[in-house]
Design a protein around this motif. Structure first.
Motif, PDB file in Angstrom:
ATOM      1  N   VAL A  35       1.052  -1.187   0.073  1.00 46.97           N
ATOM      2  CA  VAL A  35      -0.188   0.223  -0.271  1.00 46.97           C
ATOM      3  C   VAL A  35       1.092   1.156   0.036  1.00 46.97           C
ATOM      4  O   VAL A  35       1.774   1.659   0.866  1.00 46.97           O
ATOM      5  N   ALA A  36       0.666   2.159  -1.093  1.00 45.96           N
ATOM      6  CA  ALA A  36       1.800   3.379  -0.766  1.00 45.96           C
ATOM      7  C   ALA A  36       0.500   4.693  -0.989  1.00 45.96           C
ATOM      8  O   ALA A  36      -0.701   4.839  -1.708  1.00 45.96           O
ATOM      9  N   ASN A  37       1.064   5.435  -0.342  1.00 45.31           N
ATOM     10  CA  ASN A  37      -0.341   6.308   0.080  1.00 45.31           C
ATOM     11  C   ASN A  37       0.601   7.086   1.620  1.00 45.31           C
ATOM     12  O   ASN A  37       1.156   5.955   2.726  1.00 45.31           O
ATOM     13  N   ASP A  38       1.271   8.115   1.693  1.00 51.25           N
ATOM     14  CA  ASP A  38       1.967   8.281   2.733  1.00 51.25           C
ATOM     15  C   ASP A  38       0.367   9.062   3.742  1.00 51.25           C
ATOM     16  O   ASP A  38       1.610   9.002   5.127  1.00 51.25           O
ATOM     17  N   LYS A  39       0.127   9.010   4.005  1.00 47.80           N
ATOM     18  CA  LYS A  39      -1.098   9.439   5.516  1.00 47.80           C
ATOM     19  C   LYS A  39      -1.156   7.933   5.811  1.00 47.80           C
ATOM     20  O   LYS A  39      -1.140   7.459   6.850  1.00 47.80           O
ATOM     21  N   VAL A  40      -1.644   6.992   5.403  1.00 41.47           N
ATOM     22  CA  VAL A  40      -1.904   5.425   5.436  1.00 41.47           C
ATOM     23  C   VAL A  40      -0.358   5.216   6.910  1.00 41.47           C
ATOM     24  O   VAL A  40      -0.429   3.824   7.067  1.00 41.47           O
ATOM     25  N   PRO A  55      -5.133 -12.575   4.449  1.00 42.36           N
ATOM     26  CA  PRO A  55      -5.006 -14.618   5.210  1.00 42.36           C
ATOM     27  C   PRO A  55      -3.758 -14.570   5.853  1.00 42.36           C
ATOM     28  O   PRO A  55      -2.447 -12.943   4.799  1.00 42.36           O
ATOM     29  N   ASP A  56      -3.254 -14.901   6.419  1.00 42.36           N
ATOM     30  CA  ASP A  56      -1.783 -15.180   7.014  1.00 42.36           C
ATOM     31  C   ASP A  56      -0.773 -15.059   5.626  1.00 42.36           C
ATOM     32  O   ASP A  56       0.411 -15.304   6.713  1.00 42.36           O
ATOM     33  N   VAL A  57      -0.779 -16.124   5.027  1.00 41.31           N
ATOM     34  CA  VAL A  57       0.121 -16.096   4.126  1.00 41.31           C
ATOM     35  C   VAL A  57       0.703 -15.452   3.512  1.00 41.31           C
ATOM     36  O   VAL A  57       1.413 -15.374   2.611  1.00 41.31           O
ATOM     37  N   ILE A  58      -0.186 -13.824   3.594  1.00 44.21           N
ATOM     38  CA  ILE A  58      -0.185 -12.850   2.662  1.00 44.21           C
ATOM     39  C   ILE A  58       0.443 -11.730   3.968  1.00 44.21           C
ATOM     40  O   ILE A  58      -0.254 -11.658   4.325  1.00 44.21           O
ATOM     41  N   GLN A  59       1.849 -11.120   2.979  1.00 43.88           N
ATOM     42  CA  GLN A  59       1.949 -10.106   4.011  1.00 43.88           C
ATOM     43  C   GLN A  59       1.940  -8.802   3.260  1.00 43.88           C
ATOM     44  O   GLN A  59       1.593  -9.069   1.949  1.00 43.88           O
ATOM     45  N   ALA A  60       2.011  -7.357   3.999  1.00 42.93           N
ATOM     46  CA  ALA A  60       1.488  -6.379   3.581  1.00 42.93           C
ATOM     47  C   ALA A  60       2.639  -5.470   4.231  1.00 42.93           C
ATOM     48  O   ALA A  60       3.153  -5.755   4.867  1.00 42.93           O
ATOM     49  N   ARG A  61       2.312  -3.942   3.404  1.00 40.31           N
ATOM     50  CA  ARG A  61       3.913  -3.475   3.272  1.00 40.31           C
ATOM     51  C   ARG A  61       3.020  -2.021   3.339  1.00 40.31           C
ATOM     52  O   ARG A  61       2.206  -2.029   2.266  1.00 40.31           O
ATOM     53  N   TYR A  62       3.147  -1.109   4.381  1.00 38.90           N
ATOM     54  CA  TYR A  62       3.136   0.695   4.045  1.00 38.90           C
ATOM     55  C   TYR A  62       4.081   1.486   4.232  1.00 38.90           C
ATOM     56  O   TYR A  62       4.371   1.315   5.172  1.00 38.90           O
ATOM     57  N   PHE A  63       3.719   1.907   2.640  1.00 40.95           N
ATOM     58  CA  PHE A  63       4.864   2.747   2.530  1.00 40.95           C
ATOM     59  C   PHE A  63       4.437   4.422   1.820  1.00 40.95           C
ATOM     60  O   PHE A  63       3.695   4.323   1.654  1.00 40.95           O
ATOM     61  N   SER A  64       5.358   4.986   2.562  1.00 36.91           N
ATOM     62  CA  SER A  64       4.856   6.373   1.796  1.00 36.91           C
ATOM     63  C   SER A  64       5.433   6.816   0.568  1.00 36.91           C
ATOM     64  O   SER A  64       5.687   5.696  -0.068  1.00 36.91           O
ATOM     65  N   VAL A  88      -5.923   7.939  -7.920  1.00 37.59           N
ATOM     66  CA  VAL A  88      -5.169   8.450  -9.371  1.00 37.59           C
ATOM     67  C   VAL A  88      -3.560   9.823  -8.677  1.00 37.59           C
ATOM     68  O   VAL A  88      -2.530   8.796  -9.697  1.00 37.59           O
ATOM     69  N   HIS A  89      -3.242  10.484  -8.289  1.00 38.22           N
ATOM     70  CA  HIS A  89      -2.789  11.633  -7.814  1.00 38.22           C
ATOM     71  C   HIS A  89      -1.804  10.264  -7.317  1.00 38.22           C
ATOM     72  O   HIS A  89      -0.536  10.886  -8.135  1.00 38.22           O
ATOM     73  N   ASP A  90      -1.930   9.044  -6.519  1.00 41.06           N
ATOM     74  CA  ASP A  90      -0.722   8.771  -5.494  1.00 41.06           C
ATOM     75  C   ASP A  90      -0.584   7.967  -6.445  1.00 41.06           C
ATOM     76  O   ASP A  90       1.179   7.914  -7.207  1.00 41.06           O
ATOM     77  N   ALA A  91      -0.730   7.115  -8.502  1.00 39.20           N
ATOM     78  CA  ALA A  91      -0.461   6.254  -9.079  1.00 39.20           C
ATOM     79  C   ALA A  91       0.366   7.303  -8.997  1.00 39.20           C
ATOM     80  O   ALA A  91       1.434   6.555 -10.242  1.00 39.20           O
ATOM     81  N   LEU A  92      -0.383   8.702  -9.961  1.00 43.09           N
ATOM     82  CA  LEU A  92       0.400   8.826 -10.802  1.00 43.09           C
ATOM     83  C   LEU A  92       2.252   9.637 -10.324  1.00 43.09           C
ATOM     84  O   LEU A  92       3.174   8.960 -11.044  1.00 43.09           O
ATOM     85  N   ALA A  93       1.795   9.425  -9.123  1.00 43.91           N
ATOM     86  CA  ALA A  93       3.594  10.172  -8.568  1.00 43.91           C
ATOM     87  C   ALA A  93       4.186   9.427  -8.183  1.00 43.91           C
ATOM     88  O   ALA A  93       5.892   9.301  -8.184  1.00 43.91           O
ATOM     89  N   LEU A  94       3.916   7.859  -8.571  1.00 44.42           N
ATOM     90  CA  LEU A  94       4.750   6.277  -8.054  1.00 44.42           C
ATOM     91  C   LEU A  94       5.079   6.422  -9.634  1.00 44.42           C
ATOM     92  O   LEU A  94       6.493   6.154 -10.036  1.00 44.42           O
TER      93      LEU A  94
END
Length: 159
Positions: A35-40, A55-64, A88-94
């Motif tokens: 998940v790429a979002n500054d606030k989250v 699900p437990d087998v799936i990892q998650a990362r939360y990055f700015s 869409v603005h986060d997508a464009l920034a990436l």
């Protein structure tokens, strides 16, 4: 060296929820949701709530957005990444920051005052439209669909 193994990038202002955490992850065969979002990236409560959906087998990362741009190229080839952004603005920034995004699933952009509804799940304003046009200029395929088995539509045909 090849780039990161990004299976799909999805715009969904709900980020990780049942549809994303189960349906899309299973469909894609992802083992990592980024998940790429500054606030989250700084909201521990929201991150732990989203973790509960996966699900437990799936990892998650939360990055700015900046951290995503800085570290995505260091991903292991074993990481099958499902990249989720809030808008869409986060997508464009990436994309403009060098993240190799060539296909975006536009899943959910809630209606707000000043936005026009272009599908049952997507509403846009002029700034959103400009960002989608820029992504289109950057040769990013923009596929509007809620769930994997739904027939997608090119969002540019709806703007």
């Amino acid at each position: 060296m090849s780039g990161p193994n990004i299976l799909l990038t999805r715009i969904d202002n709900r980020l990780i929820h049942g549809q994303v955490g189960v349906t899309w992850v299973n469909h894609l065969g992802a083992n990592l949701v980024v998940v790429a979002n500054d606030k989250v990236s700084e909201d521990e409560v929201q991150k732990s709530l989203m973790d509960m959906v996966l699900p437990d087998v799936i990892q998650a990362r939360y990055f700015s957005l900046k951290k995503t741009i800085d570290v995505i190229h260091k991903a292991s080839p074993r990481q099958k990444i499902f990249l989720v952004v809030k808008d869409v603005h986060d997508a464009l920034a990436l994309k403009e920051g060098g993240v190799p995004i060539d296909h975006i699933n536009v899943g959910n952009m809630h209606y707000e005052e000043g936005k026009k509804q272009i599908s049952s799940t997507v509403s846009v304003d002029e700034k959103d439209i400009e960002a989608f046009k820029r992504l289109d200029e950057l040769n990013v395929e923009l596929d509007l669909r809620r769930v994997p088995d739904e027939k997608g539509q090119n969002i540019m045909n709806l703007l």
